[in-house]
Structure formats: C-alpha cells, structure tokens
Scaffold this active site. Structure first.
Site, PDB file in Angstrom:
ATOM      1  N   LYS A  16      25.321 -11.116  -0.588  1.00 18.08           N
ATOM      2  CA  LYS A  16      24.473 -12.202  -0.066  1.00 18.08           C
ATOM      3  C   LYS A  16      25.153 -13.554  -0.226  1.00 18.08           C
ATOM      4  O   LYS A  16      25.119 -14.376   0.688  1.00 18.08           O
ATOM      5  CB  LYS A  16      23.114 -12.222  -0.786  1.00 18.08           C
ATOM      6  N   LYS A  38      19.316 -21.776  -4.386  1.00 24.25           N
ATOM      7  CA  LYS A  38      19.210 -20.432  -4.969  1.00 24.25           C
ATOM      8  C   LYS A  38      18.002 -20.508  -5.895  1.00 24.25           C
ATOM      9  O   LYS A  38      18.120 -20.834  -7.083  1.00 24.25           O
ATOM     10  CB  LYS A  38      20.479 -20.088  -5.747  1.00 24.25           C
ATOM     11  N   ASP A  54      26.386 -18.099  -8.487  1.00 23.91           N
ATOM     12  CA  ASP A  54      26.043 -18.075  -7.064  1.00 23.91           C
ATOM     13  C   ASP A  54      25.676 -19.466  -6.567  1.00 23.91           C
ATOM     14  O   ASP A  54      26.121 -19.890  -5.498  1.00 23.91           O
ATOM     15  CB  ASP A  54      24.862 -17.130  -6.824  1.00 23.91           C
ATOM     16  N   MET A 116      17.332 -13.541  -4.493  1.00 24.95           N
ATOM     17  CA  MET A 116      17.845 -12.859  -5.691  1.00 24.95           C
ATOM     18  C   MET A 116      17.644 -11.361  -5.523  1.00 24.95           C
ATOM     19  O   MET A 116      16.521 -10.910  -5.269  1.00 24.95           O
ATOM     20  CB  MET A 116      17.087 -13.354  -6.923  1.00 24.95           C
ATOM     21  N   ASN A 174      27.918  -5.351   5.317  1.00 28.80           N
ATOM     22  CA  ASN A 174      29.087  -5.595   4.479  1.00 28.80           C
ATOM     23  C   ASN A 174      29.785  -4.256   4.249  1.00 28.80           C
ATOM     24  O   ASN A 174      29.302  -3.413   3.495  1.00 28.80           O
ATOM     25  CB  ASN A 174      28.667  -6.221   3.149  1.00 28.80           C
TER      26      ASN A 174
END
Length: 217
Positions: A16, A38, A54, A116, A174
């Site tokens: 992500k 985030k 992140d 998350m 991905n």
C-alpha cells in the site's frame, strides 16, 4: 490520477505504501499540490517528525515536512486499533480523525490517505478501515498481492467494501511472489468475477497504471 484517494488493501504487507508513494509522485510531476495522511499505524516508530516509517515515506514523496498531524495515531504494538482497546488502551475516536483529515484537506489540491492493514481492520467494534474511507468521503483503490488465494481475498474485500458503501475506483496488483499467480491470470480472474477494473500493476518494482482515474475531486 488527479484526485483524492484512500489506499486500502486486501491484507497487510502487500505494498500500500509503495502504491501511495508512486501515486503521490505522479501527481506532483503533474504540478498538483498533494497532502498525505496515514491515520492509524502500528509497528516500529520512525526517527523523524512522522510517527511511522510509512507516514515518513508519504511525507517525503509529497515534499512536506514529516509531522504528527500526518500520522495522528501510531502505536508500536503491532495490533489493530480495536485490538488495542480490547487490551485496555484508550479507544480511538474516528470522528476526531476525520476532523483532522478535513483540516489537512483544506490545505492541498488533493489528498492521498493510506489505510492500515487490510480494508476490514477494526478501528472500533463494527467500525473498520473501509468505513473511515467512506466517512472521509474518499474513493478507494484496493491493493492486492499475487499470492495463491489473492482472488478470494480480492472478492471478499471488494464485497465488504460494497456492503459498507465504499466507492472503489479499481484494483492494483502487486506481483511480489514468484510462486504466486502470473499477472495476466490474476487480472483476468479478478475482472471475470468483479465489475471493478485492474487499473495498475507493480512488476519488477515498477508501478504501471492501465488507465487514469478521472478528474480532480
């Protein structure tokens, strides 16, 4: 991509942040002023103004100073916000998180928000990461890896988002497992059962978008 977006996932550790960073860079190259957030995170703290690694990566990509407002709720305990509540920690306040998001949103052309873990990580009892995307008023992009089982994970994640009135603009795959699905097989399988397009893939460390995602919010 030229509009605000919430990055959701089918699981944790599937890319992500990688996707968010590359979307942010693409926007900045187009001359767009990008804000980042985030809201919730867990794990090792960053040695910077941002609380998590992140969040630091998002801030760096956006060219903004890492600061706590980007990542209001970070705990080193690797658990969902709701699990922390079960263990006796103070419950989070999603409505306050949304208010903090609105403050950030007012300062930028668009926002890129990263969730998350998976889309159904619980924040409170019966309030999930997908609900936060909905209540922030943001369309979402779902990120999936290519492990065996990814088709099932994508279907369940998409259906749960639909049940909770989350608008999904597409899926990014991905390709990170050599023993997982080939990209063409996975894309055809997902698009064969879901009426949501695969809008991009990550292969050999490069994000390739298959189509744009409309206009600015």
């Amino acid at each position: 991509m030229k509009k605000s977006v919430f990055i959701l996932g089918t699981d944790t550790g599937i890319g992500k942040t990688y996707v968010a960073v590359r979307i942010i860079r693409h926007m900045r190259e187009a001359g767009i002023c990008v804000g980042v957030m985030k809201p919730y995170s867990a794990g090792k703290s960053a040695n910077s103004g941002a609380k998590s690694e992140d969040a630091h990566a998002l801030a760096r990509a956006a060219g903004v100073t890492p600061n706590p407002n980007i990542n209001p709720d970070h705990q080193e305990m690797e658990a969902s916000p709701y699990t922390r509540c079960v263990m006796g920690h103070v419950p989070p306040d999603p409505q306050d998180m949304i208010r903090q998001y609105k403050v950030l949103e007012s300062r930028f052309d668009v926002m890129v928000v990263e969730g998350m873990g998976g889309c159904m990580v619980p924040i409170l009892h019966d309030y999930y990461m997908a609900d936060l995307a909905r209540d922030m008023g943001l369309p979402a992009i779902m990120v999936s890896d290519n492990r065996i089982g990814a088709v099932n994970h994508c279907i369940m994640s998409v259906y749960m988002c639909r049940c909770r009135d989350v608008r999904l603009d597409g899926i990014i795959l991905n390709i990170m497992h050599t023993d997982g699905y080939d990209m063409d097989v996975l894309q055809n399988s997902i698009e064969g059962v879901l009426d949501i397009p695969v809008i991009g893939t990550i292969q050999n460390g490069k994000l390739v978008m298959n189509q744009s995602v409309a206009t600015p919010k």
